[in-house]
Design a protein around this motif. Structure first.
Motif, PDB file in Angstrom:
ATOM      1  N   VAL A 250       0.843  -1.202   0.000  1.00 26.87           N
ATOM      2  CA  VAL A 250       0.000   0.000   0.000  1.00 26.87           C
ATOM      3  C   VAL A 250       0.876   1.250   0.000  1.00 26.87           C
ATOM      4  O   VAL A 250       0.628   2.216  -0.744  1.00 26.87           O
ATOM      5  CB  VAL A 250      -0.940  -0.003   1.219  1.00 26.87           C
ATOM      6  N   ALA A 251       1.923   1.244   0.844  1.00 30.27           N
ATOM      7  CA  ALA A 251       2.802   2.413   0.914  1.00 30.27           C
ATOM      8  C   ALA A 251       3.503   2.656  -0.420  1.00 30.27           C
ATOM      9  O   ALA A 251       3.684   3.810  -0.842  1.00 30.27           O
ATOM     10  CB  ALA A 251       3.830   2.213   2.028  1.00 30.27           C
ATOM     11  N   GLU A 252       3.899   1.588  -1.111  1.00 30.59           N
ATOM     12  CA  GLU A 252       4.525   1.754  -2.424  1.00 30.59           C
ATOM     13  C   GLU A 252       3.560   2.384  -3.421  1.00 30.59           C
ATOM     14  O   GLU A 252       3.962   3.189  -4.267  1.00 30.59           O
ATOM     15  CB  GLU A 252       4.999   0.399  -2.945  1.00 30.59           C
ATOM     16  N   CYS A 253       2.287   1.998  -3.339  1.00 35.18           N
ATOM     17  CA  CYS A 253       1.289   2.624  -4.211  1.00 35.18           C
ATOM     18  C   CYS A 253       1.214   4.123  -3.954  1.00 35.18           C
ATOM     19  O   CYS A 253       1.163   4.933  -4.889  1.00 35.18           O
ATOM     20  CB  CYS A 253      -0.085   2.003  -3.980  1.00 35.18           C
ATOM     21  N   LEU A 254       1.204   4.488  -2.662  1.00 29.89           N
ATOM     22  CA  LEU A 254       1.132   5.906  -2.320  1.00 29.89           C
ATOM     23  C   LEU A 254       2.392   6.640  -2.776  1.00 29.89           C
ATOM     24  O   LEU A 254       2.327   7.796  -3.211  1.00 29.89           O
ATOM     25  CB  LEU A 254       0.945   6.064  -0.809  1.00 29.89           C
ATOM     26  N   ASP A 255       3.540   5.969  -2.679  1.00 30.23           N
ATOM     27  CA  ASP A 255       4.797   6.596  -3.098  1.00 30.23           C
ATOM     28  C   ASP A 255       4.819   6.880  -4.591  1.00 30.23           C
ATOM     29  O   ASP A 255       5.337   7.900  -5.041  1.00 30.23           O
ATOM     30  CB  ASP A 255       5.992   5.671  -2.773  1.00 30.23           C
ATOM     31  N   ALA A 256       4.255   5.957  -5.376  1.00 29.70           N
ATOM     32  CA  ALA A 256       4.477   5.972  -6.821  1.00 29.70           C
ATOM     33  C   ALA A 256       3.403   6.706  -7.611  1.00 29.70           C
ATOM     34  O   ALA A 256       3.563   6.905  -8.815  1.00 29.70           O
ATOM     35  CB  ALA A 256       4.582   4.539  -7.340  1.00 29.70           C
ATOM     36  N   THR A 257       2.303   7.109  -6.952  1.00 25.37           N
ATOM     37  CA  THR A 257       1.186   7.675  -7.705  1.00 25.37           C
ATOM     38  C   THR A 257       0.837   9.071  -7.229  1.00 25.37           C
ATOM     39  O   THR A 257       1.140   9.471  -6.101  1.00 25.37           O
ATOM     40  CB  THR A 257      -0.058   6.779  -7.561  1.00 25.37           C
ATOM     41  N   ALA A 258       0.168   9.790  -8.104  1.00 24.01           N
ATOM     42  CA  ALA A 258      -0.303  11.133  -7.764  1.00 24.01           C
ATOM     43  C   ALA A 258      -1.517  11.043  -6.846  1.00 24.01           C
ATOM     44  O   ALA A 258      -2.184  10.018  -6.750  1.00 24.01           O
ATOM     45  CB  ALA A 258      -0.665  11.888  -9.048  1.00 24.01           C
ATOM     46  N   GLU A 259      -1.804  12.156  -6.153  1.00 22.61           N
ATOM     47  CA  GLU A 259      -2.919  12.180  -5.196  1.00 22.61           C
ATOM     48  C   GLU A 259      -4.252  11.882  -5.857  1.00 22.61           C
ATOM     49  O   GLU A 259      -5.182  11.432  -5.193  1.00 22.61           O
ATOM     50  CB  GLU A 259      -2.981  13.551  -4.510  1.00 22.61           C
ATOM     51  N   THR A 260      -4.381  12.129  -7.147  1.00 26.61           N
ATOM     52  CA  THR A 260      -5.667  11.935  -7.820  1.00 26.61           C
ATOM     53  C   THR A 260      -5.856  10.514  -8.346  1.00 26.61           C
ATOM     54  O   THR A 260      -6.924  10.189  -8.871  1.00 26.61           O
ATOM     55  CB  THR A 260      -5.772  12.905  -9.008  1.00 26.61           C
ATOM     56  N   VAL A 261      -4.839   9.677  -8.194  1.00 24.29           N
ATOM     57  CA  VAL A 261      -4.882   8.331  -8.765  1.00 24.29           C
ATOM     58  C   VAL A 261      -5.349   7.326  -7.713  1.00 24.29           C
ATOM     59  O   VAL A 261      -4.956   7.390  -6.544  1.00 24.29           O
ATOM     60  CB  VAL A 261      -3.487   7.928  -9.294  1.00 24.29           C
ATOM     61  N   ALA A 262      -6.194   6.387  -8.125  1.00 23.33           N
ATOM     62  CA  ALA A 262      -6.662   5.307  -7.249  1.00 23.33           C
ATOM     63  C   ALA A 262      -5.840   4.061  -7.492  1.00 23.33           C
ATOM     64  O   ALA A 262      -5.591   3.679  -8.637  1.00 23.33           O
ATOM     65  CB  ALA A 262      -8.136   5.020  -7.489  1.00 23.33           C
ATOM     66  N   CYS A 263      -5.417   3.416  -6.420  1.00 17.87           N
ATOM     67  CA  CYS A 263      -4.645   2.183  -6.516  1.00 17.87           C
ATOM     68  C   CYS A 263      -5.526   1.011  -6.098  1.00 17.87           C
ATOM     69  O   CYS A 263      -6.298   1.115  -5.144  1.00 17.87           O
ATOM     70  CB  CYS A 263      -3.422   2.235  -5.609  1.00 17.87           C
ATOM     71  N   ALA A 264      -5.397  -0.100  -6.785  1.00 16.15           N
ATOM     72  CA  ALA A 264      -6.170  -1.302  -6.469  1.00 16.15           C
ATOM     73  C   ALA A 264      -5.227  -2.444  -6.124  1.00 16.15           C
ATOM     74  O   ALA A 264      -4.271  -2.713  -6.860  1.00 16.15           O
ATOM     75  CB  ALA A 264      -7.055  -1.686  -7.650  1.00 16.15           C
ATOM     76  N   ILE A 265      -5.493  -3.096  -5.012  1.00 18.50           N
ATOM     77  CA  ILE A 265      -4.678  -4.227  -4.578  1.00 18.50           C
ATOM     78  C   ILE A 265      -5.623  -5.382  -4.263  1.00 18.50           C
ATOM     79  O   ILE A 265      -6.610  -5.213  -3.533  1.00 18.50           O
ATOM     80  CB  ILE A 265      -3.851  -3.867  -3.328  1.00 18.50           C
ATOM     81  N   ALA A 266      -5.349  -6.556  -4.821  1.00 16.36           N
ATOM     82  CA  ALA A 266      -6.192  -7.734  -4.607  1.00 16.36           C
ATOM     83  C   ALA A 266      -5.405  -8.780  -3.828  1.00 16.36           C
ATOM     84  O   ALA A 266      -4.275  -9.115  -4.191  1.00 16.36           O
ATOM     85  CB  ALA A 266      -6.660  -8.305  -5.940  1.00 16.36           C
ATOM     86  N   LEU A 267      -5.996  -9.276  -2.752  1.00 19.20           N
ATOM     87  CA  LEU A 267      -5.423 -10.359  -1.957  1.00 19.20           C
ATOM     88  C   LEU A 267      -6.302 -11.587  -2.147  1.00 19.20           C
ATOM     89  O   LEU A 267      -7.513 -11.528  -1.928  1.00 19.20           O
ATOM     90  CB  LEU A 267      -5.378  -9.993  -0.473  1.00 19.20           C
ATOM     91  N   THR A 268      -5.721 -12.692  -2.543  1.00 16.75           N
ATOM     92  CA  THR A 268      -6.472 -13.929  -2.750  1.00 16.75           C
ATOM     93  C   THR A 268      -5.942 -14.996  -1.808  1.00 16.75           C
ATOM     94  O   THR A 268      -4.756 -15.341  -1.856  1.00 16.75           O
ATOM     95  CB  THR A 268      -6.355 -14.413  -4.200  1.00 16.75           C
ATOM     96  N   ILE A 269      -6.846 -15.519  -0.956  1.00 14.48           N
ATOM     97  CA  ILE A 269      -6.469 -16.563   0.002  1.00 14.48           C
ATOM     98  C   ILE A 269      -6.791 -17.921  -0.606  1.00 14.48           C
ATOM     99  O   ILE A 269      -7.885 -18.145  -1.116  1.00 14.48           O
ATOM    100  CB  ILE A 269      -7.235 -16.388   1.329  1.00 14.48           C
ATOM    101  N   ASP A 270      -5.842 -18.815  -0.538  1.00 15.42           N
ATOM    102  CA  ASP A 270      -6.045 -20.183  -1.030  1.00 15.42           C
ATOM    103  C   ASP A 270      -5.663 -21.140   0.099  1.00 15.42           C
ATOM    104  O   ASP A 270      -4.502 -21.235   0.478  1.00 15.42           O
ATOM    105  CB  ASP A 270      -5.172 -20.437  -2.263  1.00 15.42           C
ATOM    106  N   ALA A 271      -6.677 -21.815   0.653  1.00 12.33           N
ATOM    107  CA  ALA A 271      -6.440 -22.730   1.776  1.00 12.33           C
ATOM    108  C   ALA A 271      -7.057 -24.077   1.475  1.00 12.33           C
ATOM    109  O   ALA A 271      -8.152 -24.392   1.920  1.00 12.33           O
ATOM    110  CB  ALA A 271      -7.021 -22.149   3.058  1.00 12.33           C
ATOM    111  N   GLU A 272      -6.358 -24.874   0.695  1.00 11.29           N
ATOM    112  CA  GLU A 272      -6.826 -26.215   0.380  1.00 11.29           C
ATOM    113  C   GLU A 272      -6.499 -27.157   1.536  1.00 11.29           C
ATOM    114  O   GLU A 272      -5.448 -27.021   2.176  1.00 11.29           O
ATOM    115  CB  GLU A 272      -6.145 -26.726  -0.895  1.00 11.29           C
TER     116      GLU A 272
END
Length: 354
Positions: free
Chosen positions: A266-288
């Motif tokens: 999340v912090a890297e997204c904030l570092d790399a983008t302008a204030e007007t840009v939205a960042c999307a991060i997806a976490l996928t849990i796999d527990a077989e």
């Protein structure tokens, strides 16, 4: 003993005399007195008609003293009403019951007993109850000790969290002061450091708020953390969603490392983008079942990065590797669509299943 025990002949049955009182056979009394358990027998009204030798050895009283309602003289005053309520309800419904209570032993000490009783029915007639008691005092004391230890642990964790939170708030304030006083070229680094400390505070907060600190519900924890990180800067700028059908329990150190890794992305997204840009991060849990649990992370930061942003160290990969190593998490990939960050979690110790 079942609710409809087979009759062993009139000699073994409970009979009623002309006055209506229950009379027990000699064979039943002989059987009850050799059983190495505290046994009791009641009539249809709930009055005791027999206590075996094991019971009398425990109380140090005579059978005549214990008959009818006399045995209740040994009940602990704090347990009297509760015991009477449970037994009365069972008698009314003629159902089995189990109740814990304290009974005074022959040496004057109150001991915890587990009383289990079943109704006796013969040829459709309700004859009363037969019950047995086990001394569970040691178990009760062990349970109380565990509860006390858990309460102390929760109080200590709350105190530690309170101190950590206060120290992190002081750090954020100091970083902000130094950042504003620093040369223009350095302010981006101070801002990045400040938002990382705030993210760390969120990780600790949501760990502390987990219902069971010894084993963290991974999906619940990541969802709560995602919601908090989404408010780290302008609301709506960071979107973290938790996907996948898997779920499981993880140890605190594993949950902490995962939280720190997500916070760094999340912090890297904030570092790399302008204030007007939205960042999307997806976490996928796999527990077989019977397989190591994995969490896959994909970020769109490279697609929306602002060209020319400078003065912020690119420490993300090194920090992620360090956090993963601390918790024995196997990490591979770069958190992009082409190369998702794959985090394989260690098997929890102590039998916590996924």
């Amino acid at each position: 003993m079942g609710e409809n025990p087979p009759s062993a002949g009139r000699d073994d049955a409970q009979v009623t005399n002309h006055a209506g009182a229950a009379v027990l056979s000699a064979s039943f009394r002989q059987f009850a007195d050799v059983v190495p358990l505290m046994l009791w027998r009641s009539d249809q009204t709930g009055r005791a008609v027999h206590h075996n030798e094991c019971w009398l050895d425990f109380t140090g009283r005579s059978l005549e003293e214990e008959l009818a309602l006399g045995w209740r003289a040994g009940l602990h005053p704090e347990d009297f009403e509760r015991h009477a309520r449970i037994v009365a309800a069972a008698f009314e419904a003629r159902e089995p019951f189990t109740v814990e209570f304290r009974l005074r032993r022959h040496d004057g000490e109150y001991r915890w007993l587990l009383d289990t009783a079943r109704p006796l029915v013969e040829d459709g007639r309700f004859l009363g109850y037969l019950g047995s008691c086990f001394d569970i005092t040691d178990r009760k004391y062990a349970e109380e000790h565990i509860e006390h230890a858990l309460a102390e642990k929760e109080a200590l964790l709350a105190e530690v969290y309170h101190r950590v939170r206060n120290n992190l708030q002081v750090m954020v304030s100091l970083i902000g002061l130094y950042g504003r006083a620093a040369p223009e070229a350095c302010r981006g680094s101070f801002e990045a450091l400040g938002q990382r400390v705030r993210a760390i505070a969120l990780v600790q907060q949501h760990l502390h708020e987990a219902p069971h600190i010894a084993s963290i519900d991974l999906r619940d924890y990541l969802r709560r953390l995602a919601s908090g990180l989404g408010q780290l800067r302008r609301a709506g700028r960071i979107g973290v969603r938790v996907e996948g059908s898997g779920n499981g329990l993880v140890e605190p150190r594993t949950a902490n490392a995962l939280g720190m890794i997500v916070a760094e992305i999340v912090a890297e997204c904030l570092d790399a983008t302008a204030e007007t840009v939205a960042c999307a991060i997806a976490l996928t849990i796999d527990a077989e079942p019977a397989m190591p649990m994995t969490v896959t992370v994909v970020s769109n930061v490279r697609d929306v990065a602002e060209p020319g942003r400078q003065n912020v160290p690119k420490l993300g990969p090194r920090l992620i590797a360090a956090y993963a190593s601390q918790a024995e998490i196997a990490a591979s990939g770069e958190a992009t669509e082409a190369s998702p960050l794959r985090l394989q979690l260690p098997h929890p110790s102590g039998g916590i299943g996924a």
